[in-house]
Design a protein around this motif. Structure first.
Motif, PDB file in Angstrom:
ATOM      1  N   ALA A 179      12.893   1.259  16.120  1.00 14.99           N
ATOM      2  CA  ALA A 179      12.296  -0.077  16.186  1.00 14.99           C
ATOM      3  C   ALA A 179      10.805   0.029  16.508  1.00 14.99           C
ATOM      4  CB  ALA A 179      13.010  -0.921  17.238  1.00 14.99           C
ATOM      5  N   LEU A 180      10.455   0.918  17.433  1.00 11.23           N
ATOM      6  CA  LEU A 180       9.040   1.117  17.777  1.00 11.23           C
ATOM      7  C   LEU A 180       8.271   1.656  16.569  1.00 11.23           C
ATOM      8  CD1 LEU A 180       6.784   1.156  19.859  1.00 11.23           C
ATOM      9  CD2 LEU A 180       7.536   3.457  20.529  1.00 11.23           C
ATOM     10  N   LEU A 181       8.880   2.596  15.848  1.00 12.56           N
ATOM     11  CA  LEU A 181       8.239   3.151  14.659  1.00 12.56           C
ATOM     12  C   LEU A 181       8.036   2.074  13.591  1.00 12.56           C
ATOM     13  CD1 LEU A 181       7.198   5.589  13.091  1.00 12.56           C
ATOM     14  CD2 LEU A 181       9.546   6.030  12.336  1.00 12.56           C
ATOM     15  N   THR A 182       9.035   1.214  13.423  1.00  4.08           N
ATOM     16  CA  THR A 182       8.933   0.130  12.435  1.00  4.08           C
ATOM     17  C   THR A 182       7.815  -0.844  12.799  1.00  4.08           C
ATOM     18  OG1 THR A 182      11.301   0.279  11.951  1.00  4.08           O
ATOM     19  CG2 THR A 182      10.177  -1.739  11.290  1.00  4.08           C
ATOM     20  N   LEU A 183       7.702  -1.157  14.080  1.00  5.83           N
ATOM     21  CA  LEU A 183       6.641  -2.060  14.525  1.00  5.83           C
ATOM     22  C   LEU A 183       5.260  -1.427  14.312  1.00  5.83           C
ATOM     23  CD1 LEU A 183       8.204  -3.486  17.815  1.00  5.83           C
ATOM     24  CD2 LEU A 183       7.904  -4.671  15.634  1.00  5.83           C
ATOM     25  N   MET A 184       5.159  -0.123  14.545  1.00  4.69           N
ATOM     26  CA  MET A 184       3.891   0.572  14.334  1.00  4.69           C
ATOM     27  C   MET A 184       3.513   0.564  12.852  1.00  4.69           C
ATOM     28  SD  MET A 184       4.309   3.837  16.924  1.00  4.69           S
ATOM     29  CE  MET A 184       2.819   4.604  16.271  1.00  4.69           C
ATOM     30  N   VAL A 185       4.504   0.811  11.988  1.00  2.00           N
ATOM     31  CA  VAL A 185       4.251   0.781  10.549  1.00  2.00           C
ATOM     32  C   VAL A 185       3.820  -0.615  10.110  1.00  2.00           C
ATOM     33  CG1 VAL A 185       5.344   0.980   8.281  1.00  2.00           C
ATOM     34  CG2 VAL A 185       5.764   2.722  10.020  1.00  2.00           C
ATOM     35  N   THR A 186       4.484  -1.633  10.668  1.00  2.00           N
ATOM     36  CA  THR A 186       4.132  -3.018  10.340  1.00  2.00           C
ATOM     37  C   THR A 186       2.698  -3.332  10.738  1.00  2.00           C
ATOM     38  OG1 THR A 186       6.440  -3.691  10.656  1.00  2.00           O
ATOM     39  CG2 THR A 186       4.772  -5.430  10.674  1.00  2.00           C
ATOM     40  N   ALA A 187       2.309  -2.916  11.941  1.00  2.19           N
ATOM     41  CA  ALA A 187       0.954  -3.179  12.430  1.00  2.19           C
ATOM     42  C   ALA A 187      -0.088  -2.467  11.561  1.00  2.19           C
ATOM     43  CB  ALA A 187       0.828  -2.736  13.882  1.00  2.19           C
ATOM     44  N   LEU A 188       0.178  -1.217  11.205  1.00  4.07           N
ATOM     45  CA  LEU A 188      -0.765  -0.472  10.365  1.00  4.07           C
ATOM     46  C   LEU A 188      -0.847  -1.076   8.966  1.00  4.07           C
ATOM     47  CD1 LEU A 188       0.020   3.215  11.423  1.00  4.07           C
ATOM     48  CD2 LEU A 188      -2.041   1.879  11.933  1.00  4.07           C
ATOM     49  N   ALA A 189       0.290  -1.518   8.445  1.00  6.60           N
ATOM     50  CA  ALA A 189       0.286  -2.170   7.131  1.00  6.60           C
ATOM     51  C   ALA A 189      -0.541  -3.446   7.172  1.00  6.60           C
ATOM     52  CB  ALA A 189       1.716  -2.476   6.691  1.00  6.60           C
ATOM     53  N   ALA A 190      -0.472  -4.163   8.289  1.00  4.50           N
ATOM     54  CA  ALA A 190      -1.263  -5.386   8.433  1.00  4.50           C
ATOM     55  C   ALA A 190      -2.756  -5.075   8.456  1.00  4.50           C
ATOM     56  CB  ALA A 190      -0.863  -6.127   9.708  1.00  4.50           C
ATOM     57  N   THR A 191      -3.145  -3.960   9.089  1.00  2.00           N
ATOM     58  CA  THR A 191      -4.561  -3.595   9.109  1.00  2.00           C
ATOM     59  C   THR A 191      -5.039  -3.204   7.708  1.00  2.00           C
ATOM     60  OG1 THR A 191      -4.136  -1.251   9.635  1.00  2.00           O
ATOM     61  CG2 THR A 191      -4.368  -2.779  11.481  1.00  2.00           C
ATOM     62  N   VAL A 192      -4.180  -2.548   6.948  1.00  4.79           N
ATOM     63  CA  VAL A 192      -4.535  -2.192   5.566  1.00  4.79           C
ATOM     64  C   VAL A 192      -4.747  -3.463   4.740  1.00  4.79           C
ATOM     65  CG1 VAL A 192      -3.689  -1.137   3.428  1.00  4.79           C
ATOM     66  CG2 VAL A 192      -3.409   0.056   5.610  1.00  4.79           C
ATOM     67  N   LEU A 193      -3.863  -4.430   4.914  1.00  2.59           N
ATOM     68  CA  LEU A 193      -3.985  -5.696   4.195  1.00  2.59           C
ATOM     69  C   LEU A 193      -5.274  -6.418   4.576  1.00  2.59           C
ATOM     70  CD1 LEU A 193      -2.888  -7.926   2.371  1.00  2.59           C
ATOM     71  CD2 LEU A 193      -1.530  -8.758   4.315  1.00  2.59           C
ATOM     72  N   LEU A 194      -5.603  -6.423   5.859  1.00  2.00           N
ATOM     73  CA  LEU A 194      -6.820  -7.080   6.314  1.00  2.00           C
ATOM     74  C   LEU A 194      -8.062  -6.400   5.741  1.00  2.00           C
ATOM     75  CD1 LEU A 194      -5.925  -7.728  10.064  1.00  2.00           C
ATOM     76  CD2 LEU A 194      -6.453  -9.481   8.366  1.00  2.00           C
ATOM     77  N   ARG A 195      -8.068  -5.091   5.719  1.00  2.00           N
ATOM     78  CA  ARG A 195      -9.211  -4.359   5.161  1.00  2.00           C
ATOM     79  C   ARG A 195      -9.359  -4.640   3.666  1.00  2.00           C
ATOM     80  NH1 ARG A 195     -11.608  -0.102   8.051  1.00  2.00           N
ATOM     81  NH2 ARG A 195     -10.557   0.528   9.991  1.00  2.00           N
ATOM     82  N   ALA A 196      -8.247  -4.621   2.944  1.00  2.93           N
ATOM     83  CA  ALA A 196      -8.298  -4.868   1.504  1.00  2.93           C
ATOM     84  C   ALA A 196      -8.796  -6.282   1.217  1.00  2.93           C
ATOM     85  CB  ALA A 196      -6.920  -4.653   0.887  1.00  2.93           C
ATOM     86  N   ALA A 197      -8.305  -7.250   1.974  1.00  2.00           N
ATOM     87  CA  ALA A 197      -8.712  -8.641   1.763  1.00  2.00           C
ATOM     88  C   ALA A 197     -10.188  -8.843   2.096  1.00  2.00           C
ATOM     89  CB  ALA A 197      -7.841  -9.572   2.609  1.00  2.00           C
ATOM     90  N   ALA A 198     -10.670  -8.166   3.138  1.00  4.56           N
ATOM     91  CA  ALA A 198     -12.072  -8.313   3.531  1.00  4.56           C
ATOM     92  C   ALA A 198     -13.023  -7.732   2.484  1.00  4.56           C
ATOM     93  CB  ALA A 198     -12.307  -7.632   4.875  1.00  4.56           C
ATOM     94  N   ALA A 199     -12.521  -6.791   1.672  1.00 11.13           N
ATOM     95  CA  ALA A 199     -13.361  -6.152   0.645  1.00 11.13           C
ATOM     96  C   ALA A 199     -13.233  -6.830  -0.715  1.00 11.13           C
ATOM     97  CB  ALA A 199     -12.980  -4.679   0.522  1.00 11.13           C
ATOM     98  N   TRP A 200     -12.377  -7.827  -0.815  1.00  9.25           N
ATOM     99  CA  TRP A 200     -12.121  -8.441  -2.121  1.00  9.25           C
ATOM    100  C   TRP A 200     -13.326  -9.227  -2.631  1.00  9.25           C
ATOM    101  CZ3 TRP A 200     -12.039 -13.583  -3.728  1.00  9.25           C
ATOM    102  CH2 TRP A 200     -11.540 -13.802  -5.024  1.00  9.25           C
TER     103      TRP A 200
END
Length: 203
Positions: free
Chosen positions: A113-134
């Protein structure tokens, strides 16, 4: 006299305070726009991209209105609906993992569960970075590839975004309605992290 002079140098002028407060207020307003635009869920990447474009324009002193935001949103939805579908798929998969791990008797469920939450958080940062560069005409697949690389290389920026997401979750836990304004602050953090990354690269 010297002490007074030193202290006065460290003080911020009223213009600086008003500019910073205006940016904060614009982030809060943009958060409301983002929340409404992201209601269909599939439009989350597009809503983030349009929000980031609006805040970037505000920082640059370029006029940007709600009409401009809607125009960017339409363009981003048209160009990035596949990205929205992918986000829904990933979110559904992660939610399913958490639902399974919530069941009794699953071995190592706390660690998973902790690993899944970490993956979710990192995926959210990737999405934020991609959106900020659009930008209109950008390929979302390329944006995500660059965002993944930046997330790995720019650890301090990733930490800032993770901290922003943590604050957002804390605000939601205290009062769910706070998601609307505070989400704009997270988008603002993504814009700031991208600009800092570009400044370092150019320097």
């Amino acid at each position: 006299m010297r002490r007074r002079k030193v202290r006065s140098r460290g003080r911020r002028t009223p213009g600086q305070w008003s500019t910073q407060f205006a940016l904060f207020a614009e982030c809060l307003l943009t958060g409301v726009w983002f929340t409404v635009a992201a209601l269909p869920i599939v439009t989350v990447p597009a809503a983030l991209a349009a929000s980031a474009r609006h805040l970037s324009a505000f920082v640059d002193g370029t006029p940007s209105s709600l009409g401009d935001f809607v125009g960017d949103l339409r363009t981003a939805v048209r160009e990035g609906w596949r990205a929205g579908a992918a986000v829904i798929g990933c979110a559904a998969l992660l939610a399913l993992d958490l639902a399974v791990l919530a069941q009794e008797g699953v071995p190592g469920r706390s660690q998973m569960a902790l690993l899944t939450l970490m993956v979710t958080a990192l995926a959210a940062t990737v999405l934020l970075r991609a959106a900020a560069a659009w930008e209109p005409g950008e390929n979302w697949r390329g944006l995500f590839a660059v965002a993944v690389d930046d997330t790995r290389r720019d650890l301090s920026g990733t930490g800032i975004l993770l901290g922003g997401l943590a604050v957002l979750l804390a605000c939601m836990w205290a009062l769910p309605i706070l998601f609307m304004p505070m989400s704009g602050c997270v988008v603002g953090a993504a814009v700031a992290v991208r600009r800092r990354r570009l400044h370092r690269t150019e320097g």
